[in-house]
Design an enzyme around this catalytic site. Sequence first.
Site, PDB file in Angstrom:
ATOM      1  N   ARG A  36       0.606  -1.309   0.090  1.00 29.51           N
ATOM      2  CA  ARG A  36      -0.074   0.030  -0.157  1.00 29.51           C
ATOM      3  C   ARG A  36       0.840   1.164  -0.172  1.00 29.51           C
ATOM      4  O   ARG A  36       0.311   2.293  -0.341  1.00 29.51           O
ATOM      5  CB  ARG A  36      -0.896  -0.173   1.061  1.00 29.51           C
ATOM      6  N   LYS A 203     -20.104 -16.666   0.339  1.00 29.31           N
ATOM      7  CA  LYS A 203     -21.382 -16.638   0.865  1.00 29.31           C
ATOM      8  C   LYS A 203     -22.345 -15.768  -0.325  1.00 29.31           C
ATOM      9  O   LYS A 203     -22.210 -14.629  -0.928  1.00 29.31           O
ATOM     10  CB  LYS A 203     -21.603 -15.892   2.140  1.00 29.31           C
ATOM     11  N   GLY A 355     -11.349  -8.849  -1.703  1.00 24.16           N
ATOM     12  CA  GLY A 355      -9.861  -8.834  -0.996  1.00 24.16           C
ATOM     13  C   GLY A 355      -9.330 -10.396  -1.241  1.00 24.16           C
ATOM     14  O   GLY A 355      -8.085 -10.161  -1.713  1.00 24.16           O
ATOM     15  N   GLY A 378     -13.956  -4.298   1.008  1.00 27.72           N
ATOM     16  CA  GLY A 378     -15.243  -3.797   1.020  1.00 27.72           C
ATOM     17  C   GLY A 378     -15.924  -3.020   0.038  1.00 27.72           C
ATOM     18  O   GLY A 378     -16.937  -2.694  -0.441  1.00 27.72           O
TER      19      GLY A 378
END
Length: 398
Positions: A36, A203, A355, A378
């Site tokens: 990052r 999911k 991710g 997210g």
Amino acid sequence: MAKKTILDIDLKSKKVIMRVDFNVPMKDGEISDENRIVAALDSIRYILNQGGKLILLSHLGRVENEDDKKGSSLAPVAKRLAEHLNQTVTFVPFTRGKEVEEAVSNLNEGQVLMLENTRFEDVVGKKESKNNEELGKYWASLADVFVNDAFGTAHRAHASNVGIASHIETSVAGFLLEREIKFIGDTIANPERPLVAVLGGAKVSDKINVIKKLLEVADYVIITGAMAYTFYLAEGYDVGLSKVEKDKVDLALELLDLAKGKIVLGTDVVTAKDFDPESEKNIRLKSEIPNDEMGMDVGPETLKTYFFYIEKAKTVIWNGPLGVFEFPRFAEGTKGFAKKLVELKDSVTTIIGGGDSAAAVIQFGYENDFAHISTGGGASLEYLEGKLLPGIACVDDK
Ligand code: ADP
Ligand code: MG
């Protein structure tokens, strides 16, 4: 609407406050992955080369009480950044106050300083995370221009993005944010077709809105990963011990109906008796999964079916691994799929969001082989859902 970027404004002698994402993983006070920091260098160097006086803000981890502050200081990040830039990075171990203001007024053109972890402001009243008005106004008062280059938090309205932007005249995007807008936002709005969406991972319930959005936008939607088993159940197959969400079977049926043939499902799976890296693997038709086995990866016929679709695509949006890629034995589907997309890179623009999906392709060594690997987990999911993210909305339009 296109957003203004650092290329669109004059930065010379300007005090520039930039929100970056330096939320790097730390182990025993050491940075364990500096990706990052490296990713932010382009924007930082550009601003400094233009003669900007740069103030950097970032969060690091979650800080809810005084104890959490230990080990959450950005000091090691400032040190590492200085090594990359080969110049001094003044670190001020505060988020506001006299030391901050003095350091800002001492900044010369081409110099950079970093303030302490923005989430230190969360200890009392969650000022950063709840976008405290006074805090955003204070940070805005330090500078002439705001640059947002933190995509990972763009789905949240915090003081260090939305707060600053609402109290400063000029807010623009840095290069990282611009890339996310170009590859995710613009693709969702106006894709080069055929667009094939590949949705996998854990999911159905995490991704309902992404599936719905991509059913609207894409020409085909491949449902894979653990998510697929809930759809197989909806089709009437017994899936043994595979991971399923029984309460989402009705939803899966509804989506299959809504899709009018757009949803592509597999035909075979790789199974195991236990959720274990050493567990023996079998290839089964989805109609023949024994009741003491679970689906761990896609089967070879299924992978061929996926190839058939992506070979004809112009754009692929991929979110979620095809199998349990963390276990090498069950990573073959995900790896084979990634390899195929790399082979097709001259004809297919591939955008990877999520991710774990990003981690998977980087782990396979394909870090530089895709048009875009999103840096936000997210945030990229919410952006794929077609939401307007507050951290992007707050940037000035062109
Ligand atoms: P992303 O972070 O890319 O959005 P998710 O978080 O939705 O992806 O899902 C990633 C997880 O899904 C991985 O940990 C992977 O092991 C798991 N997964 C994929 N396929 C299966 C499967 N067949 N059974 C169990 N877990 C699976
Ligand atoms: Mg995940």
